[in-house]
Design an enzyme around this catalytic site. Structure first.
Site, PDB file in Angstrom:
ATOM      1  N   CYS A 100       6.122  58.474  55.678  1.00 34.80           N
ATOM      2  CA  CYS A 100       5.569  59.246  56.804  1.00 34.80           C
ATOM      3  C   CYS A 100       6.125  58.792  58.150  1.00 34.80           C
ATOM      4  O   CYS A 100       6.003  59.501  59.144  1.00 34.80           O
ATOM      5  CB  CYS A 100       4.047  59.148  56.817  1.00 34.80           C
ATOM      6  SG  CYS A 100       3.302  59.648  55.273  1.00 34.80           S
TER       7      CYS A 100
ATOM      8  N   ASN B 184      -1.505  66.639  55.570  1.00 34.60           N
ATOM      9  CA  ASN B 184      -0.524  65.579  55.797  1.00 34.60           C
ATOM     10  C   ASN B 184       0.801  66.006  55.167  1.00 34.60           C
ATOM     11  O   ASN B 184       0.883  66.161  53.952  1.00 34.60           O
ATOM     12  CB  ASN B 184      -1.061  64.289  55.159  1.00 34.60           C
ATOM     13  CG  ASN B 184      -0.129  63.108  55.315  1.00 34.60           C
ATOM     14  OD1 ASN B 184       1.031  63.263  55.672  1.00 34.60           O
ATOM     15  ND2 ASN B 184      -0.639  61.912  55.026  1.00 34.60           N
TER      16      ASN B 184
ATOM     17  N   HIS C 242       1.140  60.949  63.659  1.00 34.27           N
ATOM     18  CA  HIS C 242       1.249  61.412  62.268  1.00 34.27           C
ATOM     19  C   HIS C 242      -0.070  62.102  61.933  1.00 34.27           C
ATOM     20  O   HIS C 242      -1.151  61.558  62.169  1.00 34.27           O
ATOM     21  CB  HIS C 242       1.501  60.196  61.373  1.00 34.27           C
ATOM     22  CG  HIS C 242       1.474  60.507  59.916  1.00 34.27           C
ATOM     23  ND1 HIS C 242       1.940  61.693  59.403  1.00 34.27           N
ATOM     24  CD2 HIS C 242       1.033  59.777  58.860  1.00 34.27           C
ATOM     25  CE1 HIS C 242       1.787  61.682  58.092  1.00 34.27           C
ATOM     26  NE2 HIS C 242       1.230  60.543  57.740  1.00 34.27           N
TER      27      HIS C 242
END
Ligand code: UT7
Length: 328
Positions: A113, A285, A255
């Site tokens: 990520c 996500n 994020h």
């Protein structure tokens, strides 16, 4: 040394929407639980004939358009992803071919990520040292191919998508530039978010397939603690290292992981909610794609304008974490 700026951004999400109500029919969960614990309402899922490079291609085209550049102007393509089309060759090579970026080298970057933030750091280093003039940094994922849709700990969280940024040499005398980068990792946390099968450590076999070792697994509570701490540290470090106050930051693009994590950090570092860009309710996500997708939306909505001071913050498997500080 030259200065480097973000010349254009892009984003693409597949059409298919997977809502919390859809997930209620697949695993034992509820719309209410997912919204309360994560803030996520829906996520996008790639069509059967779409792979990571196809999503990245669409985001790349938008970023090139916004930068006013052609594919042939690119010197390098960096694809941050944990779900490449294939492990060999690199996913970036598929993008390079689809885009017709005939003058570009292409390679993947694996930092989960945090991949896009790592990619911006690497790409801007190529521009600043004069090695390249125009570098395309992509964050793209088809996580739906690596999610176990019987595991409610993970399947409610993740979605597919792609984001892009074109990095170019900044004009002399202009203010627009990348100001600071900060990258960290802690390999002591490799087990916290992991796809255990298919690599050299656990080569693909009937056992790895039967054991579901090719899917993403996560120790949610431990990751939650790491995420909260790392995001707080990143914002505080960016402020301290650059002699800033919270008021100087125009927008933080984190994020897109879980609204509870972000709310906790907001309280700890005392940043007002309106200085944070969130779109996780719509996409969940999307790992390496999450920061560039959010950045592009913030730019298109006018939340980032010439002169804005923007902080990109990410953390993920590895463990990895980092930020980019950008004067727009
Ligand atoms: O980019 C990668 C980074 N990933 C992350 O940052 C993820 C970070 N972690 C999280 O976001 C959260 O830990 C989760 C959303 C994954 C889980 O939320 P939580 O508040 O930490 O829940 P929990 O794991 O502590 O579980 C609480 C309860 C458990 O039931 P019992 O044992 O209390 O009866 C779980 O079995 O919630 C249950 N549960 C669910 N219930 C309904 C877990 N997942 C679900 C679900 N639906 N999807």
């Amino acid at each position: 040394m030259y200065e480097c700026r973000i010349a254009g951004t892009g984003r693409y999400v597949p059409e298919k929407v997977l809502t919390n109500t859809d997930l209620e029919k697949i695993v034992e969960t509820s719309d209410e639980w997912i919204i309360k614990r994560t803030g996520i309402r829906e996520r996008r899922i790639a069509a059967e004939d779409q792979s990571t490079s196809d999503l990245a291609l669409e985001a790349a085209r938008v970023a090139l358009d916004r930068a006013g550049l052609a594919a042939e102007d690119l010197d390098a393509i960096i694809l941050a992803t944990l779900t490449p089309d294939t492990y060999c060759p690199a996913g970036a090579c598929y993008v390079q071919n689809l885009l017709g970026a005939t003058n570009a080298c292409a390679f993947d970057l694996s930092a989960a990520c945090t991949g896009f933030v790592y990619g911006i750091t690497v790409g801007s280093s190529l521009v600043r040292t004069g090695v390249h003039k125009n570098v395309l940094v992509l964050g793209a994922e088809t996580l739906s191919r690596f999610i176990d849709y019987t595991d409610r700990n993970t399947c409610i969280l993740f979605g597919d998508g792609a984001g892009a940024a074109v990095l170019s040499r900044a004009e002399e005398g202009g203010d627009s530039r990348l100001l600071d980068h900060y990258l960290r990792s802690d390999g002591g946390g490799t087990d916290l978010i992991i796809m255990p099968g298919g690599g050299a450590r656990r080569p693909s076999s009937h056992d790895t397939v039967d054991g579901k070792l090719h899917f993403l697994s996560m120790q949610g509570n431990d990751v939650f603690k790491f995420a909260t701490k790392s995001m707080q540290t990143l914002i505080e470090t960016a402020i301290e290292r650059n002699g800033l106050s919270v008021d100087d930051l125009d927008l933080v693009v984190p994020h897109q992981v879980n609204s509870r994590i972000i709310d906790t950090v907001l309280r700890k570092v005392d940043i007002p909610e309106e200085k944070i860009y969130l779109n996780l309710q719509r996409y969940g996500n999307t790992s390496a794609a999450s920061v560039p997708m959010a950045l592009h939306e913030a730019v298109e909505e006018g939340r980032v304008q010439a002169g804005s001071l923007v902080l990109l913050v990410a953390f993920g498997a590895g463990l990895t974490w980092g930020y980019n500080l950008v004067r727009w």
